[in-house]
Scaffold this motif. Structure first.
Motif, short mmCIF file in Angstrom:
data_model
loop_
_atom_site.label_atom_id
_atom_site.label_comp_id
_atom_site.label_asym_id
_atom_site.label_seq_id
_atom_site.Cartn_x
_atom_site.Cartn_y
_atom_site.Cartn_z
N ALA A 1 0.83 -1.21 0.00
CA ALA A 1 0.00 0.00 0.00
C ALA A 1 0.86 1.25 0.00
CB ALA A 1 -0.93 -0.01 1.21
N ASP A 2 1.96 1.24 0.76
CA ASP A 2 2.86 2.40 0.77
C ASP A 2 3.39 2.70 -0.64
OD1 ASP A 2 2.58 2.58 3.52
OD2 ASP A 2 4.39 1.40 3.93
N ASN A 3 3.76 1.65 -1.35
CA ASN A 3 4.29 1.82 -2.70
C ASN A 3 3.24 2.34 -3.67
OD1 ASN A 3 6.81 0.92 -1.90
ND2 ASN A 3 6.48 -1.18 -2.56
N TRP A 4 2.09 1.68 -3.67
CA TRP A 4 1.05 2.04 -4.65
C TRP A 4 0.40 3.37 -4.33
CZ3 TRP A 4 0.44 0.64 -9.38
CH2 TRP A 4 0.94 -0.59 -9.81
N ARG A 5 0.41 3.78 -3.09
CA ARG A 5 -0.14 5.10 -2.75
C ARG A 5 0.57 6.19 -3.55
NH1 ARG A 5 0.11 4.48 2.18
NH2 ARG A 5 -2.06 3.90 2.60
N VAL A 6 1.85 6.05 -3.74
CA VAL A 6 2.64 7.03 -4.50
C VAL A 6 2.21 7.03 -5.97
CG1 VAL A 6 4.96 7.68 -5.25
CG2 VAL A 6 4.59 6.86 -2.91
N LEU A 7 2.19 5.85 -6.59
CA LEU A 7 1.87 5.79 -8.01
C LEU A 7 0.41 6.13 -8.30
CD1 LEU A 7 4.69 4.70 -8.23
CD2 LEU A 7 3.86 2.89 -9.75
N LEU A 8 -0.49 5.73 -7.40
CA LEU A 8 -1.90 6.06 -7.62
C LEU A 8 -2.15 7.55 -7.45
CD1 LEU A 8 -3.66 3.05 -5.85
CD2 LEU A 8 -3.41 3.45 -8.31
N ALA A 9 -1.37 8.20 -6.57
CA ALA A 9 -1.49 9.65 -6.44
C ALA A 9 -1.06 10.34 -7.74
CB ALA A 9 -0.65 10.15 -5.27
N ILE A 10 0.03 9.86 -8.33
CA ILE A 10 0.48 10.41 -9.61
C ILE A 10 -0.57 10.17 -10.69
CG2 ILE A 10 2.19 10.16 -11.44
CD1 ILE A 10 3.35 11.59 -9.08
N ALA A 11 -1.14 8.97 -10.72
CA ALA A 11 -2.15 8.64 -11.73
C ALA A 11 -3.40 9.49 -11.56
CB ALA A 11 -2.50 7.15 -11.65
N ASP A 12 -3.86 9.68 -10.32
CA ASP A 12 -5.03 10.51 -10.07
C ASP A 12 -4.79 11.95 -10.52
OD1 ASP A 12 -6.33 8.35 -9.05
OD2 ASP A 12 -6.17 8.94 -6.95
N CYS A 13 -3.58 12.44 -10.27
CA CYS A 13 -3.25 13.81 -10.66
C CYS A 13 -3.19 13.93 -12.18
CB CYS A 13 -1.92 14.22 -10.04
SG CYS A 13 -1.48 15.95 -10.32
N ALA A 14 -2.68 12.91 -12.85
CA ALA A 14 -2.60 12.94 -14.31
C ALA A 14 -3.98 12.91 -14.94
CB ALA A 14 -1.76 11.77 -14.81
N GLY A 15 -4.93 12.21 -14.30
CA GLY A 15 -6.31 12.18 -14.78
C GLY A 15 -6.47 11.34 -16.03
N GLY A 16 -7.57 11.58 -16.73
CA GLY A 16 -7.85 10.81 -17.93
C GLY A 16 -8.00 9.33 -17.63
N ALA A 17 -7.34 8.50 -18.42
CA ALA A 17 -7.42 7.04 -18.23
C ALA A 17 -6.42 6.53 -17.21
CB ALA A 17 -7.20 6.34 -19.58
N TRP A 18 -5.56 7.41 -16.71
CA TRP A 18 -4.46 6.93 -15.88
C TRP A 18 -4.89 6.31 -14.55
CZ3 TRP A 18 0.09 5.30 -16.97
CH2 TRP A 18 0.71 5.74 -18.13
N PRO A 19 -5.88 6.85 -13.83
CA PRO A 19 -6.28 6.16 -12.60
C PRO A 19 -6.69 4.71 -12.83
CG PRO A 19 -7.18 8.38 -12.63
CD PRO A 19 -6.58 8.13 -13.99
N GLU A 20 -7.48 4.48 -13.88
CA GLU A 20 -7.90 3.12 -14.19
C GLU A 20 -6.72 2.27 -14.64
OE1 GLU A 20 -11.00 0.73 -17.16
OE2 GLU A 20 -11.09 2.92 -16.97
#
Length: 381
Positions: free
Chosen positions: A200-219
């Motif tokens: 969870a610690d690791n993915w919290r970082v990448l998911l935060a980046i993906a959420d910020c990027a928006g579009g299809a990236w969170p999925e």
């Protein structure tokens, strides 16, 4: 260089995250491994170095040097051929593990007065190795397992034009992070329930980046997480392997008590496990077994075995450890909260019976359950 779609997405998000480390509490490592050389590990490191900020390449580094350079320059450390030196450097393994979390330091005495000084070790690291990396490092890493390309898969070579394009992307990534400061500082992505602990610690970082990027990236990020979880080989620690084998020993022998000597002999006889070459190529000993199990607060007892006194282990002493550290121990089918810590009852297994040998016709785990139930009934009564 051959990457699966999920791996490529993880690498892309990780590269963006290296520009935004000041906004996160963890710096996930990128562990790049392969079974054979010529699988593209160094090429991938070259790409990462062109995309990440303040790259520092190293084919060999000590723990002390790591701490000093991180303190001085806050680099993205790019480490190649770690299999040639990491296993022999306890300090380096320690700081690579420590540097995963913000605030961790390496303390060293410096100067003529030997004054103690704390060196910051928090920094993103990409590390490549032939074969496996230590379990403690893998648990802090996104693991990219690479394979040698087949003839029909040969990708284009990484030429100078491609690397120049990557360096332009690095500048764009830095600007994107600068423009996204407010969003990244407040990021708190929703994590799937199956993500726990360091995962969870690791993915919290990448998911935060993906959420910020928006579009299809969170999925895409969530799909990548699920894909890598599903395809990851079983990376059990030595402790989990040992507990699993000990549980199997109790079941196969059909006993609830076993001597240290018998247990060690049973473990060492398993050809597909590490116990036969546990230390310096020599088999595990009873003393080494006892030392290892002490971390779980399990210790041998002096008891009677076939009429003679010997040190050994009782099944009941392993109940808590089995339930906590062996995932397959869950789902006992017991709903009473008093029994939540009991290990899973496995299918029937062969056993011998005989007077005085500590072996009975009754399943020892079933007998243990029955005794616990009787105690509860007596207590309630």
């Amino acid at each position: 260089m051959i990457l699966q779609p999920a791996q490529a997405d993880v690498v892309a998000l990780w590269c963006l995250a290296t520009h935004a480390m000041e906004h996160f509490q963890h710096a996930p490592r990128l562990a790049i491994t392969s079974a054979e050389k010529g699988s593209g590990k160094t090429t991938l490191l070259d790409v990462l170095g062109d995309l990440a900020p303040r790259r520092l390449n190293s084919g060999s580094i000590t723990g002390a040097a790591y701490a000093r350079v991180v303190e001085a320059t806050s680099p993205t450390l790019i480490v190649d051929e770690a299999d040639t030196f990491l296993a022999e450097d306890d300090v380096l393994r320690g700081v690579l593990n420590q540097g995963h979390r913000r605030g961790e330091c390496l303390i060293r005495c410096v100067g003529d007065n030997h004054e103690a000084r704390a060196f910051n070790v928090f920094a993103p690291v990409a590390i490549a190795a032939l074969g496996a990396l230590p379990d403690t490092l893998l648990s802090r890493s996104f693991v990219i397992r690479m394979q040698r390309a087949m003839a029909h898969e040969r990708p284009a070579r990484l030429d100078e034009k491609a690397r120049a394009d990557a360096r332009r992307l690095r500048a764009m990534a830095a600007r994107w992070v600068e423009d996204s400061v407010d969003v990244l500082s407040a990021a708190s992505p929703d994590l799937p329930e199956w993500m726990t602990n360091r995962e969870a610690d690791n993915w919290r970082v990448l998911l935060a980046i993906a959420d910020c990027a928006g579009g299809a990236w969170p999925e895409r990020a969530l799909r990548a997480a699920a894909s890598m979880k599903a395809t990851a080989p079983e990376d059990q620690s030595a402790g989990v392997k040992l507990l699993a084998d000990i549980r199997a020993a109790f079941h196969e022998r059909g006993v609830d008590r076993i001597t240290s000597a018998e247990l060690v002999a049973w473990l060492v006889a398993k050809e597909d496990r590490p116990w036969a070459e546990w230390k310096s190529g020599k088999p595990m000993t009873a003393v080494q077994l006892a030392k290892f199990l002490s971390r779980y607060e399990i210790r041998p007892r002096l008891a009677k075995f076939s009429g003679a006194s010997a040190r050994g282990y009782d099944l009941e002493d392993f109940v808590d450890a089995f339930n906590r550290y062996l995932p397959e121990a869950e789902g006992n089918g017991v709903t009473d909260p008093h029994f939540e810590a009991l290990p899973k009852v496995l299918p029937d297994f062969p056993r011998e019976s005989g007077a005085g040998n500590g072996v009975t016709d009754e399943d020892p785990l079933e007998a243990y359950y029955n005794s616990r139930i009787a105690e509860e009934v007596e207590h309630v009564g």
